[in-house]
Design an enzyme around this catalytic site. Structure first.
Site, PDB file in Angstrom:
ATOM      1  N   TYR A 159       0.834  -1.214   0.000  1.00 47.39           N
ATOM      2  CA  TYR A 159       0.000   0.000   0.000  1.00 47.39           C
ATOM      3  C   TYR A 159       0.861   1.253   0.000  1.00 47.39           C
ATOM      4  O   TYR A 159       0.653   2.179  -0.807  1.00 47.39           O
ATOM      5  CB  TYR A 159      -0.914  -0.006   1.235  1.00 47.39           C
TER       6      TYR A 159
HETATM    7  P1  NAD Z   1     -12.225   5.033   1.861  1.00 46.29           P
HETATM    8  O1  NAD Z   1     -12.034   3.629   1.433  1.00 46.29           O
HETATM    9  O2  NAD Z   1     -13.277   5.323   2.851  1.00 46.29           O
HETATM   10  O3  NAD Z   1     -12.466   5.955   0.571  1.00 46.29           O
HETATM   11  C1  NAD Z   1     -11.842   5.688  -0.663  1.00 46.29           C
HETATM   12  C2  NAD Z   1     -12.925   5.654  -1.737  1.00 46.29           C
HETATM   13  O4  NAD Z   1     -12.276   5.477  -3.011  1.00 46.29           O
HETATM   14  C3  NAD Z   1     -13.911   4.486  -1.581  1.00 46.29           C
HETATM   15  O5  NAD Z   1     -15.241   4.972  -1.434  1.00 46.29           O
HETATM   16  C4  NAD Z   1     -13.725   3.674  -2.850  1.00 46.29           C
HETATM   17  O6  NAD Z   1     -14.924   3.123  -3.364  1.00 46.29           O
HETATM   18  C5  NAD Z   1     -13.135   4.687  -3.807  1.00 46.29           C
HETATM   19  N1  NAD Z   1     -12.361   4.041  -4.876  1.00 46.29           N
HETATM   20  C6  NAD Z   1     -11.332   3.183  -4.741  1.00 46.29           C
HETATM   21  N2  NAD Z   1     -10.918   2.765  -5.956  1.00 46.29           N
HETATM   22  C7  NAD Z   1     -11.696   3.393  -6.868  1.00 46.29           C
HETATM   23  C8  NAD Z   1     -11.764   3.367  -8.286  1.00 46.29           C
HETATM   24  N3  NAD Z   1     -10.945   2.597  -9.007  1.00 46.29           N
HETATM   25  N4  NAD Z   1     -12.679   4.130  -8.904  1.00 46.29           N
HETATM   26  C9  NAD Z   1     -13.538   4.896  -8.191  1.00 46.29           C
HETATM   27  N5  NAD Z   1     -13.537   4.946  -6.842  1.00 46.29           N
HETATM   28  C10 NAD Z   1     -12.624   4.203  -6.187  1.00 46.29           C
HETATM   29  O7  NAD Z   1     -10.783   5.545   2.392  1.00 46.29           O
HETATM   30  P2  NAD Z   1     -10.387   6.844   3.210  1.00 46.29           P
HETATM   31  O8  NAD Z   1      -9.898   6.408   4.530  1.00 46.29           O
HETATM   32  O9  NAD Z   1     -11.441   7.879   3.113  1.00 46.29           O
HETATM   33  O10 NAD Z   1      -9.107   7.318   2.382  1.00 46.29           O
HETATM   34  C11 NAD Z   1      -9.208   8.291   1.350  1.00 46.29           C
HETATM   35  C12 NAD Z   1      -7.816   8.561   0.795  1.00 46.29           C
HETATM   36  O11 NAD Z   1      -6.948   9.063   1.804  1.00 46.29           O
HETATM   37  C13 NAD Z   1      -7.113   7.343   0.199  1.00 46.29           C
HETATM   38  O12 NAD Z   1      -6.405   7.776  -0.941  1.00 46.29           O
HETATM   39  C14 NAD Z   1      -6.137   6.927   1.269  1.00 46.29           C
HETATM   40  O13 NAD Z   1      -5.015   6.266   0.736  1.00 46.29           O
HETATM   41  C15 NAD Z   1      -5.760   8.272   1.857  1.00 46.29           C
HETATM   42  N6  NAD Z   1      -5.316   8.233   3.246  1.00 46.29           N
HETATM   43  C16 NAD Z   1      -6.203   7.844   4.217  1.00 46.29           C
HETATM   44  C17 NAD Z   1      -5.775   7.856   5.552  1.00 46.29           C
HETATM   45  C18 NAD Z   1      -6.688   7.428   6.669  1.00 46.29           C
HETATM   46  O14 NAD Z   1      -6.197   7.368   7.820  1.00 46.29           O
HETATM   47  N7  NAD Z   1      -7.970   7.158   6.433  1.00 46.29           N
HETATM   48  C19 NAD Z   1      -4.469   8.272   5.863  1.00 46.29           C
HETATM   49  C20 NAD Z   1      -3.594   8.591   4.833  1.00 46.29           C
HETATM   50  C21 NAD Z   1      -4.041   8.617   3.528  1.00 46.29           C
HETATM   51  C1  UGA Z   2      -4.089   4.503   8.526  1.00 44.13           C
HETATM   52  C2  UGA Z   2      -4.992   4.313   7.299  1.00 44.13           C
HETATM   53  O1  UGA Z   2      -5.746   3.113   7.420  1.00 44.13           O
HETATM   54  C3  UGA Z   2      -4.239   4.271   6.003  1.00 44.13           C
HETATM   55  O2  UGA Z   2      -5.168   4.380   4.945  1.00 44.13           O
HETATM   56  C4  UGA Z   2      -3.297   5.433   5.965  1.00 44.13           C
HETATM   57  O3  UGA Z   2      -2.568   5.491   4.798  1.00 44.13           O
HETATM   58  C5  UGA Z   2      -2.385   5.455   7.162  1.00 44.13           C
HETATM   59  O4  UGA Z   2      -3.199   5.557   8.333  1.00 44.13           O
HETATM   60  C6  UGA Z   2      -1.477   6.673   7.147  1.00 44.13           C
HETATM   61  O5  UGA Z   2      -1.280   7.340   8.164  1.00 44.13           O
HETATM   62  O6  UGA Z   2      -0.928   6.976   6.082  1.00 44.13           O
HETATM   63  P1  UGA Z   2      -3.024   2.857  10.245  1.00 44.13           P
HETATM   64  O7  UGA Z   2      -2.037   3.783  10.854  1.00 44.13           O
HETATM   65  O8  UGA Z   2      -2.687   1.415  10.174  1.00 44.13           O
HETATM   66  O9  UGA Z   2      -3.373   3.293   8.755  1.00 44.13           O
HETATM   67  O10 UGA Z   2      -4.407   3.125  11.017  1.00 44.13           O
HETATM   68  P2  UGA Z   2      -5.324   2.201  11.942  1.00 44.13           P
HETATM   69  O11 UGA Z   2      -5.951   1.129  11.124  1.00 44.13           O
HETATM   70  O12 UGA Z   2      -6.221   3.081  12.710  1.00 44.13           O
HETATM   71  O13 UGA Z   2      -4.268   1.469  12.908  1.00 44.13           O
HETATM   72  C7  UGA Z   2      -3.552   2.176  13.899  1.00 44.13           C
HETATM   73  C8  UGA Z   2      -2.789   1.171  14.731  1.00 44.13           C
HETATM   74  O14 UGA Z   2      -3.733   0.337  15.419  1.00 44.13           O
HETATM   75  C9  UGA Z   2      -1.900   0.227  13.921  1.00 44.13           C
HETATM   76  O15 UGA Z   2      -0.686   0.040  14.579  1.00 44.13           O
HETATM   77  C10 UGA Z   2      -2.665  -1.079  13.881  1.00 44.13           C
HETATM   78  O16 UGA Z   2      -1.852  -2.222  13.867  1.00 44.13           O
HETATM   79  C11 UGA Z   2      -3.476  -1.032  15.147  1.00 44.13           C
HETATM   80  N1  UGA Z   2      -4.764  -1.741  14.964  1.00 44.13           N
HETATM   81  C12 UGA Z   2      -5.624  -1.348  13.997  1.00 44.13           C
HETATM   82  C13 UGA Z   2      -5.067  -2.809  15.786  1.00 44.13           C
HETATM   83  O17 UGA Z   2      -4.281  -3.188  16.676  1.00 44.13           O
HETATM   84  N2  UGA Z   2      -6.254  -3.472  15.566  1.00 44.13           N
HETATM   85  C14 UGA Z   2      -7.139  -3.092  14.610  1.00 44.13           C
HETATM   86  O18 UGA Z   2      -8.218  -3.728  14.463  1.00 44.13           O
HETATM   87  C15 UGA Z   2      -6.830  -2.003  13.805  1.00 44.13           C
END
Ligand code: NAD
Ligand code: UGA
Length: 330
Positions: A159
């Site tokens: 990822y």
């Molecule tokens: P999410 O899964 O809730 O939203 C992503 C959306 O993208 C989904 O609704 C999915 O259907 C859509 N999607 C994926 N592939 C697609 C495609 N081929 N065509 C059209 N739609 C498509 O995820 P999120 O947590 O809201 O993350 C949004 C963005 O932020 C992502 O790019 C993710 O990598 C990035 N990001 C998220 C976090 C986090 O902590 N949530 C942290 C860092 C970066």
């Molecule tokens: C999150 C998002 O899911 C990614 O999309 C994003 O890119 C990433 O942040 C980012 O900062 O770039 P993550 O940090 O793994 O990834 O977020 P969580 O899923 O909330 O996990 C946080 C921590 O909790 C991790 O260490 C994970 O191992 C732990 N965790 C998570 C658990 O122990 N159990 C769970 O069910 C989920």
């Protein structure tokens, strides 16, 4: 020297990819709230996907909003981007731990190939600004202090590699002599808040405390994250869309890091209930710690995170309670 932005200005016409997702739906709501006309694109269709419908409940009937159900790997894009002042590219497969193995083909198609298509379409119709949702995961294992954008990335999961590739595509396109698009890649640090994806820690811990399945706790719980509230992320994205800055990469995090065990303690305090856990080994690709040096974003966007972890978690709890038959806690 780069100029600073006027905080809070929104583009007039915006496209949001990933609009039906967690962060994308909040961004749509905020843009509409600021008077923008918004096209939201997602392959999850709210007419058939209840999660997408729930995320977009506030937007679907708004006169300024148009939803397009489409897959960015294949759909025509230029017509969608024609009038846009800014394209926010959030669509991606977002899970770190699920990116190993067979699903990598889908990760590369959605996170890399689709990003290339989005950038090419931005160039074709001369979109002035692309805001890309990059990830703190591009840093990998760090020395433990706050990471600045100048640190050489060291992605440790498929990822993270796909997100870094997307970011590099943004820089390559924006750097072309013929290109008119500027790209701002925001390295988002573990985002939480209402509508959080159901694979993520805080939502799972709250659900476990509310009587749902026990939390799978990966490793000792000593791993740390710079947990960042979704409303703060959305304000940064909107500021990045109009800031008078060139192509760049910015950390969007709070500058505070918290262990998983401390998150569980906060959830127990807020709900007044224990979080039942199943202990599992540390998962491949999970880094030990993240912590943003957010000074560039503060300086260039005129942005600051506003939401402390307990405040944000209590809003996430309130949102879960609002959708639960048996509300719990504060
Ligand atoms: P999410 O899964 O809730 O939203 C992503 C959306 O993208 C989904 O609704 C999915 O259907 C859509 N999607 C994926 N592939 C697609 C495609 N081929 N065509 C059209 N739609 C498509 O995820 P999120 O947590 O809201 O993350 C949004 C963005 O932020 C992502 O790019 C993710 O990598 C990035 N990001 C998220 C976090 C986090 O902590 N949530 C942290 C860092 C970066
Ligand atoms: C999150 C998002 O899911 C990614 O999309 C994003 O890119 C990433 O942040 C980012 O900062 O770039 P993550 O940090 O793994 O990834 O977020 P969580 O899923 O909330 O996990 C946080 C921590 O909790 C991790 O260490 C994970 O191992 C732990 N965790 C998570 C658990 O122990 N159990 C769970 O069910 C989920």
């Amino acid at each position: 020297m780069e100029q600073k932005a006027t905080p809070g200005r929104a583009p007039t016409r915006a496209v949001v990819t990933g609009a039906a997702g967690f962060i994308g739906s909040h961004l749509v709501d905020a843009l509409l709230g600021e008077g923008a006309t918004v096209i939201g694109v997602d392959r999850r269709d709210p007419r058939t996907d209840p999660g997408a419908a729930s995320n977009l409940a506030g937007a679907l009937d708004h006169p300024g909003f148009t939803f397009v159900a489409a897959d960015l790997r294949t759909c025509p894009l230029t017509a969608l981007f024609l009038q846009a002042d800014a394209v926010f590219h959030l669509a991606a497969l977002p899970g770190v731990r699920s990116s190993w193995g067979e699903r990598f083909a889908e990760y590369t198609a959605c996170n890399v190939f689709a990003t290339e298509r989005v950038l090419a379409a931005c160039e074709d119709v001369r979109v002035p600004r692309l805001v890309y949702a990059s990830s703190s995961s591009v840093y990998g294992t760090t020395s433990g202090g706050a990471t600045g954008e100048e640190i050489v990335p060291n992605p440790e999961s498929p990822y993270a590699i796909s997100k870094l590739a997307g970011e590099q595509l943004c820089l390559a396109h924006a750097g072309k002599a013929t290109s008119t698009v500027t790209a701002v890649a925001l390295r988002l640090f573990t985002v939480y808040g209402p509508r959080q994806r159901d694979d993520m820690l805080i939502g799972r811990a709250l659900t476990a405390a509310l009587g749902g399945p026990a939390l799978n706790l990966y490793g000792e719980g000593s791993q740390r994250r710079d947990f960042t509230y979704v409303g703060d992320v959305v304000r940064a994205a909107i500021a990045a869309a109009t800031a008078p800055i060139g192509t760049t990469v910015l950390n969007i995090g709070t500058g505070v890091t918290t262990t998983v065990l401390n998150v569980l303690a906060a959830v127990e305090e807020l709900t007044g209930r224990p979080v039942p856990v199943n202990r599992l080994p540390t998962q491949a690709g999970d880094v030990e710690a993240t912590l943003a040096d957010n000074s560039r974003a503060v300086d260039l966007l005129g942005w600051k995170p506003r939401t402390a972890l307990t405040q944000g978690v209590s809003r996430q709890l309130a949102h879960l309670n609002a959708n639960s038959p048996q509300p719990v806690g504060a």
